[in-house]
Write a protein that holds these residues in place. Sequence first.
Motif, PDB file in Angstrom:
ATOM      1  N   MET A 231     -48.841 -17.774 -49.557  1.00  0.00           N
ATOM      2  CA  MET A 231     -50.052 -18.135 -48.860  1.00  0.00           C
ATOM      3  C   MET A 231     -51.168 -18.333 -49.883  1.00  0.00           C
ATOM      4  O   MET A 231     -51.291 -17.573 -50.831  1.00  0.00           O
ATOM      5  CB  MET A 231     -50.409 -17.028 -47.886  1.00  0.00           C
ATOM      6  CG  MET A 231     -51.684 -17.261 -47.167  1.00  0.00           C
ATOM      7  SD  MET A 231     -51.943 -15.956 -45.978  1.00  0.00           S
ATOM      8  CE  MET A 231     -53.442 -16.522 -45.294  1.00  0.00           C
ATOM      9  N   LEU A 232     -51.961 -19.343 -49.669  1.00  0.00           N
ATOM     10  CA  LEU A 232     -53.065 -19.634 -50.574  1.00  0.00           C
ATOM     11  C   LEU A 232     -54.343 -18.979 -50.078  1.00  0.00           C
ATOM     12  O   LEU A 232     -54.654 -19.001 -48.894  1.00  0.00           O
ATOM     13  CB  LEU A 232     -53.273 -21.133 -50.690  1.00  0.00           C
ATOM     14  CG  LEU A 232     -52.132 -21.918 -51.334  1.00  0.00           C
ATOM     15  CD1 LEU A 232     -52.404 -23.402 -51.263  1.00  0.00           C
ATOM     16  CD2 LEU A 232     -51.936 -21.486 -52.764  1.00  0.00           C
ATOM     17  N   ILE A 233     -55.077 -18.396 -51.017  1.00  0.00           N
ATOM     18  CA  ILE A 233     -56.354 -17.755 -50.718  1.00  0.00           C
ATOM     19  C   ILE A 233     -57.437 -18.503 -51.468  1.00  0.00           C
ATOM     20  O   ILE A 233     -57.270 -18.840 -52.641  1.00  0.00           O
ATOM     21  CB  ILE A 233     -56.334 -16.266 -51.135  1.00  0.00           C
ATOM     22  CG1 ILE A 233     -55.264 -15.529 -50.346  1.00  0.00           C
ATOM     23  CG2 ILE A 233     -57.683 -15.632 -50.931  1.00  0.00           C
ATOM     24  CD1 ILE A 233     -55.056 -14.116 -50.794  1.00  0.00           C
ATOM     25  N   ILE A 234     -58.550 -18.748 -50.795  1.00  0.00           N
ATOM     26  CA  ILE A 234     -59.629 -19.511 -51.401  1.00  0.00           C
ATOM     27  C   ILE A 234     -60.868 -18.645 -51.565  1.00  0.00           C
ATOM     28  O   ILE A 234     -61.168 -17.812 -50.717  1.00  0.00           O
ATOM     29  CB  ILE A 234     -59.958 -20.764 -50.561  1.00  0.00           C
ATOM     30  CG1 ILE A 234     -60.934 -21.655 -51.307  1.00  0.00           C
ATOM     31  CG2 ILE A 234     -60.482 -20.408 -49.206  1.00  0.00           C
ATOM     32  CD1 ILE A 234     -61.000 -23.043 -50.784  1.00  0.00           C
ATOM     33  N   ASN A 235     -61.527 -18.828 -52.680  1.00  0.00           N
ATOM     34  CA  ASN A 235     -62.832 -18.215 -52.918  1.00  0.00           C
ATOM     35  C   ASN A 235     -63.864 -19.283 -52.559  1.00  0.00           C
ATOM     36  O   ASN A 235     -64.124 -20.199 -53.336  1.00  0.00           O
ATOM     37  CB  ASN A 235     -62.960 -17.775 -54.378  1.00  0.00           C
ATOM     38  CG  ASN A 235     -64.212 -16.997 -54.631  1.00  0.00           C
ATOM     39  OD1 ASN A 235     -65.111 -16.941 -53.799  1.00  0.00           O
ATOM     40  ND2 ASN A 235     -64.281 -16.397 -55.803  1.00  0.00           N
ATOM     41  N   LYS A 236     -64.439 -19.167 -51.360  1.00  0.00           N
ATOM     42  CA  LYS A 236     -65.295 -20.234 -50.840  1.00  0.00           C
ATOM     43  C   LYS A 236     -66.557 -20.427 -51.663  1.00  0.00           C
ATOM     44  O   LYS A 236     -67.022 -21.551 -51.821  1.00  0.00           O
ATOM     45  CB  LYS A 236     -65.674 -19.938 -49.388  1.00  0.00           C
ATOM     46  CG  LYS A 236     -64.544 -20.120 -48.436  1.00  0.00           C
ATOM     47  CD  LYS A 236     -65.020 -19.896 -47.015  1.00  0.00           C
ATOM     48  CE  LYS A 236     -63.870 -20.011 -46.051  1.00  0.00           C
ATOM     49  NZ  LYS A 236     -64.310 -19.778 -44.682  1.00  0.00           N
ATOM     50  N   ILE A 237     -67.104 -19.348 -52.185  1.00  0.00           N
ATOM     51  CA  ILE A 237     -68.340 -19.476 -52.964  1.00  0.00           C
ATOM     52  C   ILE A 237     -68.092 -20.310 -54.214  1.00  0.00           C
ATOM     53  O   ILE A 237     -68.875 -21.212 -54.539  1.00  0.00           O
ATOM     54  CB  ILE A 237     -68.901 -18.081 -53.307  1.00  0.00           C
ATOM     55  CG1 ILE A 237     -69.325 -17.381 -52.022  1.00  0.00           C
ATOM     56  CG2 ILE A 237     -70.054 -18.187 -54.276  1.00  0.00           C
ATOM     57  CD1 ILE A 237     -69.734 -15.952 -52.209  1.00  0.00           C
ATOM     58  N   ASN A 238     -66.997 -20.036 -54.915  1.00  0.00           N
ATOM     59  CA  ASN A 238     -66.665 -20.842 -56.098  1.00  0.00           C
ATOM     60  C   ASN A 238     -66.395 -22.297 -55.727  1.00  0.00           C
ATOM     61  O   ASN A 238     -66.785 -23.214 -56.452  1.00  0.00           O
ATOM     62  CB  ASN A 238     -65.454 -20.271 -56.818  1.00  0.00           C
ATOM     63  CG  ASN A 238     -65.783 -19.060 -57.637  1.00  0.00           C
ATOM     64  OD1 ASN A 238     -66.943 -18.682 -57.757  1.00  0.00           O
ATOM     65  ND2 ASN A 238     -64.765 -18.429 -58.183  1.00  0.00           N
ATOM     66  N   ALA A 239     -65.730 -22.516 -54.596  1.00  0.00           N
ATOM     67  CA  ALA A 239     -65.422 -23.881 -54.179  1.00  0.00           C
ATOM     68  C   ALA A 239     -66.695 -24.646 -53.831  1.00  0.00           C
ATOM     69  O   ALA A 239     -66.865 -25.798 -54.244  1.00  0.00           O
ATOM     70  CB  ALA A 239     -64.470 -23.859 -52.987  1.00  0.00           C
ATOM     71  N   TYR A 240     -67.596 -24.014 -53.081  1.00  0.00           N
ATOM     72  CA  TYR A 240     -68.844 -24.696 -52.712  1.00  0.00           C
ATOM     73  C   TYR A 240     -69.727 -24.956 -53.925  1.00  0.00           C
ATOM     74  O   TYR A 240     -70.304 -26.033 -54.066  1.00  0.00           O
ATOM     75  CB  TYR A 240     -69.621 -23.881 -51.682  1.00  0.00           C
ATOM     76  CG  TYR A 240     -68.955 -23.816 -50.327  1.00  0.00           C
ATOM     77  CD1 TYR A 240     -68.240 -24.887 -49.817  1.00  0.00           C
ATOM     78  CD2 TYR A 240     -69.035 -22.674 -49.550  1.00  0.00           C
ATOM     79  CE1 TYR A 240     -67.627 -24.827 -48.587  1.00  0.00           C
ATOM     80  CE2 TYR A 240     -68.434 -22.597 -48.313  1.00  0.00           C
ATOM     81  CZ  TYR A 240     -67.724 -23.685 -47.837  1.00  0.00           C
ATOM     82  OH  TYR A 240     -67.130 -23.624 -46.616  1.00  0.00           O
ATOM     83  N   ILE A 241     -69.838 -23.980 -54.816  1.00  0.00           N
ATOM     84  CA  ILE A 241     -70.637 -24.175 -56.030  1.00  0.00           C
ATOM     85  C   ILE A 241     -70.004 -25.256 -56.913  1.00  0.00           C
ATOM     86  O   ILE A 241     -70.702 -26.091 -57.486  1.00  0.00           O
ATOM     87  CB  ILE A 241     -70.803 -22.850 -56.799  1.00  0.00           C
ATOM     88  CG1 ILE A 241     -71.694 -21.897 -55.997  1.00  0.00           C
ATOM     89  CG2 ILE A 241     -71.401 -23.085 -58.177  1.00  0.00           C
ATOM     90  CD1 ILE A 241     -71.772 -20.500 -56.572  1.00  0.00           C
ATOM     91  N   GLY A 242     -68.675 -25.258 -57.019  1.00  0.00           N
ATOM     92  CA  GLY A 242     -67.986 -26.281 -57.798  1.00  0.00           C
ATOM     93  C   GLY A 242     -68.205 -27.676 -57.237  1.00  0.00           C
ATOM     94  O   GLY A 242     -68.443 -28.622 -57.980  1.00  0.00           O
TER      95      GLY A 242
END
Length: 134
Positions: free
Chosen positions: A1-12
């Motif tokens: 299962m994949l887990i996402i770090n949303k803060i890093n994704a949005y900032i990226g």
Amino acid sequence: MLIINKINAYIGLLLAVIAITISPMIKVPFKGNWNLYQTDSRLFFISIALIALTSLCLFVRQLRAFRLLSFVMFAWAVLMAAAVYFKSNHYFNSKFFDKVLAKTIHYQWGWIVLLVAVILLVTSVRKGENLWPN
């Protein structure tokens, strides 16, 4: 299962949009700072399309596609830097004029912002355990 770090994704994603649209990529004498659109419009439009697809996959929660497009975006950023380097070093097809042009054109801080954005996108998705039993 994949887990996402949303803060890093949005900032990226935000940094990638800023790097590609408004930050200066190269400094040309007598013209000033150029962003990616002024440098090469094809690279600009392909980069915007990649960012749009990546953000769509993030908002629709297609994490495998988001992870794949993040790696594609990383490879594309490296390819863009190489393309701008070779275009500025082999513009006239003359050794003398190309040397003069290569000494006068300088890279700006937009490449660093793009590199940080792409690294944040690539590291925002990881494989992990499912904490909730089915």
